[in-house]
Scaffold this active site. Structure first.
Site, PDB file in Angstrom:
ATOM      1  CG  HIS A 386      -1.531 103.540   9.940  1.00  0.00           C
ATOM      2  ND1 HIS A 386      -0.414 103.795   9.173  1.00  0.00           N
ATOM      3  CD2 HIS A 386      -2.024 104.760  10.283  1.00  0.00           C
ATOM      4  CE1 HIS A 386      -0.241 105.100   9.057  1.00  0.00           C
ATOM      5  NE2 HIS A 386      -1.204 105.714   9.724  1.00  0.00           N
ATOM      6  CG  ASP A 390       4.271 104.671   6.277  1.00  0.00           C
ATOM      7  OD1 ASP A 390       4.025 104.180   7.392  1.00  0.00           O
ATOM      8  OD2 ASP A 390       5.414 104.767   5.800  1.00  0.00           O
TER       9      ASP A 390
END
Length: 415
Positions: A386, A390
């Site tokens: 992450h 995204d």
């Protein structure tokens, strides 16, 4: 004339290995380039060849020793004659005493001299099932036995595994009235270098990356129908079976091209984007899971992808994968479905930023056009870093893979 046998260059950034197995003993005859030892590195097992034809002299390292690149591990007398068995035994370094927890095999399962060249996993299987290794045809490299060969022989024999003799125990057995009357045993086996490295890398991935997983499910109807329709023609033309991995590799290529961050990686304070797709395909090897790389998937057809994967699977089984096979990779596909997994959260293969997890196909009731129907469904998972990817990008990439599998025509027209 005596020649030194040294640890060869093992690959980029690999400076040492562990003696996993001696394939030759002092006094044994050896030919040019014939393997004399197996070295375990962080990624693969590498065989060390003899530079000349002759007779093995002195072994300068024992099984389990860590040796650096360039270190002398044995000598070979060029053109010498093989020693007698008695002389060979006299010059062989004494084997280390077994650990207190190591189980002794029954006399009926005592291996022959040929068993001395078996890998530890194969040797344990031979002893456990009471199989004579000289009576089993090996399918590994140079006809060597694999664990699967022993298990197949045991299954064909139809016998139960031989019961091991009681091993000495350092801890007293529980004496409570409710305790089991049978002795409970504990076996300690040192982790291989490969298993230690796998453990370190997976833990490092958890400690470094911001791991997250997104899921979806896929209707496999179209792919299954395509395989059934064309599998015979495909096999006849390309001499390889049409599997599911080719479809998922091509589907992943579409996703990686449309969402470049999923095919990228973090290097310090920079993001490295790749304009090519090299997919690491997780396959099982005797020492653990390995991930050889199918290169330029975006430029290859289904047949070549399937051939590459099949070749990696075979070489992983017989231990002939090289460091070059394991180097690189921009994305990974792991198929837990072959072992029956319904759903999982795969872990990324650093420095990559994402991994696709495939699972088993099972018939489930789903709603299509307002009606309940039974379809062959598969859960798919995308674990990602992450820090770089995204949530919207991860979900989009997985949705592209889903759409391509459910409508394979998209792969042909680049949609």
């Amino acid at each position: 004339m005596a020649h030194e046998i040294k640890v060869p260059v093992l690959g980029e950034s690999v400076t040492e290995g562990t003696i996993g197995e001696w394939l030759k003993q002092p006094g044994d005859r050896v030919e040019v380039d014939e393997p004399i030892a197996s070295l375990e590195t962080d990624k693969v097992a590498i065989e060390v060849p003899s530079p000349v034809a002759g007779v093995i002299g002195e072994l300068k390292a024992a099984v389990g020793d860590t040796v650096e690149v360039g270190a002398v591990i044995a000598t070979v007398e060029e053109g010498g004659a093989a020693a007698s068995p008695a002389a060979s035994a006299a010059s062989t370094p004494p084997a280390p005493a077994p650990a207190a927890s190591e189980e002794k095999a029954p006399d009926s399962a005592a291996p022959s001299d040929a068993a001395q060249t078996l890998s530890p996993a194969v040797r344990r299987a031979v002893l456990e099932h009471g199989i004579d290794p000289s009576a089993v045809k090996g399918t590994g490299k140079d006809g060597r036995l694999t664990k699967e060969d022993v298990l197949a022989a045991a299954k064909a024999k139809g016998d139960e595994p031989a019961a091991p003799a009681p091993a000495p125990s350092t801890a007293p057995a529980p004496s409570s009235s409710g305790a089991s009357s049978g002795e409970r045993k504990v076996e300690r086996v040192k982790m291989t270098r490969m298993r230690q490295t796998i453990a370190k890398r997976l833990k490092s991935a958890q400690d470094t990356a911001a791991l997250l997983t997104t899921f979806n499910d896929v209707d496999m109807t179209a792919v299954i129908e395509a395989r059934e329709k064309y599998k015979e023609l495909f096999a006849k033309k390309h001499d390889i079976k049409l599997g599911f991995m080719g479809f998922f590799a091509k589907a992943a290529t579409l996703a990686l091209k449309d969402v470049p961050s999923v095919n990228a990686q973090i290097d310090g304070e920079e993001i490295v984007y790749h304009d090519y797709v090299d997919i690491s395909v997780a396959v099982s090897a005797p020492g653990g899971l390995v991930v050889p790389v199918v290169r330029d998937v975006d430029r290859k057809g289904f047949a070549q992808i399937e051939k590459d994967i099949a070749d990696f699977g075979k070489r992983a089984k017989d231990g002939s994968l090289t460091m070059a096979d394991m180097t690189g990779g921009t994305f990974t596909i792991s198929n837990g479905g072959v072992f029956g997994s319904l759903m999982s959260t795969p872990i990324i293969n650093p420095p990559q930023s994402a991994v696709l997890g495939l699972h088993r196909i099972e018939d489930r009731v789903v709603v299509v056009d307002g009606e309940m129907v039974i379809r062959p469904m598969m859960y798919i998972a995308l674990s990602y870093d992450h820090r770089l990817i995204d949530g919207r990008e991860a979900v989009t990439a997985l949705k592209i893979i889903k759409d391509a599998i459910e409508d394979p025509t998209r792969m042909l027209i680049d949609l």
